[in-house]
Scaffold this active site. Structure first.
Site, PDB file in Angstrom:
ATOM      1  N   ASN A  12       0.700  -1.322   0.098  1.00 26.35           N
ATOM      2  CA  ASN A  12      -0.140   0.004  -0.401  1.00 26.35           C
ATOM      3  C   ASN A  12       0.875   1.503  -0.226  1.00 26.35           C
ATOM      4  O   ASN A  12       2.260   1.146   1.158  1.00 26.35           O
ATOM      5  CB  ASN A  12      -1.039  -0.273   1.153  1.00 26.35           C
ATOM      6  CG  ASN A  12      -2.154   1.314   1.610  1.00 26.35           C
ATOM      7  OD1 ASN A  12      -1.772   2.294   0.246  1.00 26.35           O
ATOM      8  ND2 ASN A  12      -2.497   1.397   2.724  1.00 26.35           N
ATOM      9  N   LYS A  14       0.019   4.442  -0.087  1.00 29.17           N
ATOM     10  CA  LYS A  14      -0.788   5.630   0.506  1.00 29.17           C
ATOM     11  C   LYS A  14      -0.543   6.451  -0.001  1.00 29.17           C
ATOM     12  O   LYS A  14      -0.407   6.833  -1.813  1.00 29.17           O
ATOM     13  CB  LYS A  14       0.164   5.435   1.996  1.00 29.17           C
ATOM     14  CG  LYS A  14      -0.078   4.406   2.644  1.00 29.17           C
ATOM     15  CD  LYS A  14      -0.415   4.335   4.575  1.00 29.17           C
ATOM     16  CE  LYS A  14      -0.251   2.854   5.142  1.00 29.17           C
ATOM     17  NZ  LYS A  14       0.401   3.137   6.742  1.00 29.17           N
ATOM     18  N   HIS A 100      -9.660   0.549   5.909  1.00 31.55           N
ATOM     19  CA  HIS A 100      -8.053   1.335   5.869  1.00 31.55           C
ATOM     20  C   HIS A 100      -8.415   2.082   7.834  1.00 31.55           C
ATOM     21  O   HIS A 100      -9.273   3.224   7.005  1.00 31.55           O
ATOM     22  CB  HIS A 100      -6.813   1.754   4.410  1.00 31.55           C
ATOM     23  CG  HIS A 100      -5.736   1.976   5.547  1.00 31.55           C
ATOM     24  ND1 HIS A 100      -5.028   2.637   6.662  1.00 31.55           N
ATOM     25  CD2 HIS A 100      -4.510   0.877   5.055  1.00 31.55           C
ATOM     26  CE1 HIS A 100      -3.104   2.566   6.937  1.00 31.55           C
ATOM     27  NE2 HIS A 100      -3.263   1.217   6.389  1.00 31.55           N
ATOM     28  N   GLU A 102      -5.850   3.976   8.245  1.00 38.46           N
ATOM     29  CA  GLU A 102      -5.641   6.071   8.146  1.00 38.46           C
ATOM     30  C   GLU A 102      -7.500   6.355   7.545  1.00 38.46           C
ATOM     31  O   GLU A 102      -7.707   7.256   7.543  1.00 38.46           O
ATOM     32  CB  GLU A 102      -5.012   5.748   7.155  1.00 38.46           C
ATOM     33  CG  GLU A 102      -4.075   5.652   7.645  1.00 38.46           C
ATOM     34  CD  GLU A 102      -2.225   5.188   6.890  1.00 38.46           C
ATOM     35  OE1 GLU A 102      -2.329   4.967   5.897  1.00 38.46           O
ATOM     36  OE2 GLU A 102      -1.568   4.463   8.074  1.00 38.46           O
ATOM     37  N   GLU A 170      -4.988  -5.092  11.020  1.00 37.23           N
ATOM     38  CA  GLU A 170      -3.275  -4.141  10.733  1.00 37.23           C
ATOM     39  C   GLU A 170      -3.658  -3.405  12.419  1.00 37.23           C
ATOM     40  O   GLU A 170      -4.549  -2.494  12.066  1.00 37.23           O
ATOM     41  CB  GLU A 170      -4.111  -2.847   9.867  1.00 37.23           C
ATOM     42  CG  GLU A 170      -2.884  -3.732   8.072  1.00 37.23           C
ATOM     43  CD  GLU A 170      -2.677  -2.355   7.554  1.00 37.23           C
ATOM     44  OE1 GLU A 170      -1.642  -2.426   6.940  1.00 37.23           O
ATOM     45  OE2 GLU A 170      -3.635  -1.661   7.049  1.00 37.23           O
ATOM     46  N   GLY A 176       3.299   1.809  10.619  1.00 38.02           N
ATOM     47  CA  GLY A 176       4.514   2.806  10.800  1.00 38.02           C
ATOM     48  C   GLY A 176       5.188   3.247  11.955  1.00 38.02           C
ATOM     49  O   GLY A 176       5.653   4.344  11.519  1.00 38.02           O
ATOM     50  N   SER A 214       3.782  -2.144  10.577  1.00 37.08           N
ATOM     51  CA  SER A 214       5.101  -2.407  10.121  1.00 37.08           C
ATOM     52  C   SER A 214       6.272  -3.824   9.849  1.00 37.08           C
ATOM     53  O   SER A 214       7.008  -4.446  10.371  1.00 37.08           O
ATOM     54  CB  SER A 214       5.916  -2.685  11.851  1.00 37.08           C
ATOM     55  OG  SER A 214       5.582  -0.925  11.980  1.00 37.08           O
TER      56      SER A 214
HETATM   57  P1  13P Z   1       3.586  -0.023   7.619  1.00 36.07           P
HETATM   58  O1  13P Z   1       4.018  -1.089   6.416  1.00 36.07           O
HETATM   59  O2  13P Z   1       4.565   1.357   6.881  1.00 36.07           O
HETATM   60  O3  13P Z   1       3.888   0.159   9.111  1.00 36.07           O
HETATM   61  O4  13P Z   1       1.854  -0.132   6.604  1.00 36.07           O
HETATM   62  C1  13P Z   1       0.942  -0.455   6.850  1.00 36.07           C
HETATM   63  C2  13P Z   1      -0.058  -0.417   5.852  1.00 36.07           C
HETATM   64  O5  13P Z   1      -0.847   0.373   7.306  1.00 36.07           O
HETATM   65  C3  13P Z   1      -0.176  -1.205   5.370  1.00 36.07           C
HETATM   66  O6  13P Z   1      -1.900  -0.307   5.182  1.00 36.07           O
END
Ligand code: 13P
Length: 252
Positions: A12, A14, A100, A102, A170, A176, A214
């Site tokens: 992803n 983002k 997601h 976010e 997740e 992150g 992560s």
């Molecule tokens: P990270 O791998 O940067 O922690 O992000 C995970 C994520 O949100 C994938 O959708």
């Protein structure tokens, strides 16, 4: 990882990258996948919507699939700035992330909205990747499994099957941050999701359950080896082919 379920390693991107540099990374990834074919594992990249079509045409004919990061639940209409699932499919994409964390946080998306988006993705023949995950506060309060059950039961699209839907776990606090749950915590949540799905779907055992938060080359093999973990949803470590490839390699 269960032997019978074909794993999916998804990146992803983002809100990162511009078309030139990202296209170069995608080409580098495709070159690596060409060396192994598509024997054991599916690979997906979800780029920003502005260059979905370009990435879809770069990936055409390769084993790498392309997906959107979100879609609106409506087919069309007065929704400035939004994209329908049909529009995502029109770029050549074949998957779409929905729910997601976010999006749930930044855009106040509820389970009901996520479900409607996932249904719209299915109606456009996209494979929906439905994301769920608890916050740190919820984990510390011992609510993880209840929150996950609530999200799975209420975000899953009507008509979901193991072919058209993927669930990605997740934990919000692991995204992150460089922090990951212990393998036994991941195993516990994934087994719990599988059980929840068995109560809803006839082909629950074949549905891909991804872990995200992560994931990197150094921890992927341990996570991917867990029962009921059928792949990964990767953020930061998916941006560069050199970082993403070792994660894909854990499944081939
Ligand atoms: P990270 O791998 O940067 O922690 O992000 C995970 C994520 O949100 C994938 O959708």
């Amino acid at each position: 990882m269960s032997n019978t379920v074909r794993p999916l390693i998804a990146g992803n991107w983002k809100m990162n990258g511009l078309s030139d540099e990202s296209g170069a990374q995608l080409k580098a990834l495709i070159e690596k996948t060409n060396s192994i074919g598509n024997a054991n594992c599916d690979v997906l990249i979800c780029p920003p919507a502005t260059f979905l079509r370009e990435m879809s045409s770069i990936a055409a004919g390769s084993v790498v699939s392309i997906g959107g990061q979100d879609c609106h639940s409506a087919e069309k209409g007065a929704h400035t700035g939004d994209l329908s699932a049909n529009m995502i499919a029109d770029t050549g994409a074949t998957y779409c992330l929905v729910g997601h964390s976010e999006r749930r946080t930044d855009h106040n998306e509820t389970n009901g909205m996520v479900k409607a988006k996932a249904e719209s993705a299915l109606a456009s023949n996209l494979i929906a990747v439905v994301c769920v995950g608890e916050t740190l506060e919820e984990r510390e309060q011992g609510k993880t499994l209840t929150v996950i059950t609530d999200q799975v039961k209420n975000s899953l699209p009507k008509g979901a099957t193991a072919k058209n839907t993927v669930v990605a776990y997740e934990p919000v606090w692991a995204i992150g941050t460089g922090k990951t749950p212990t393998p036994s915590d991941v195993a516990e949540v994934h087994a719990h999701i599988r059980k929840d799905l068995q109560g809803i779907l006839s082909d629950a055992d074949n549905m891909r359950l991804l872990y995200g938060g992560s994931v990197k080359g150094s921890n992927a093999s341990e996570l991917m080896a867990l029962e009921h973990v059928n792949g990964a949803l990767v953020g930061g470590a998916s941006l560069k082919a050199a970082d993403f490839w070792p994660i894909v390699e854990t499944c081939i």
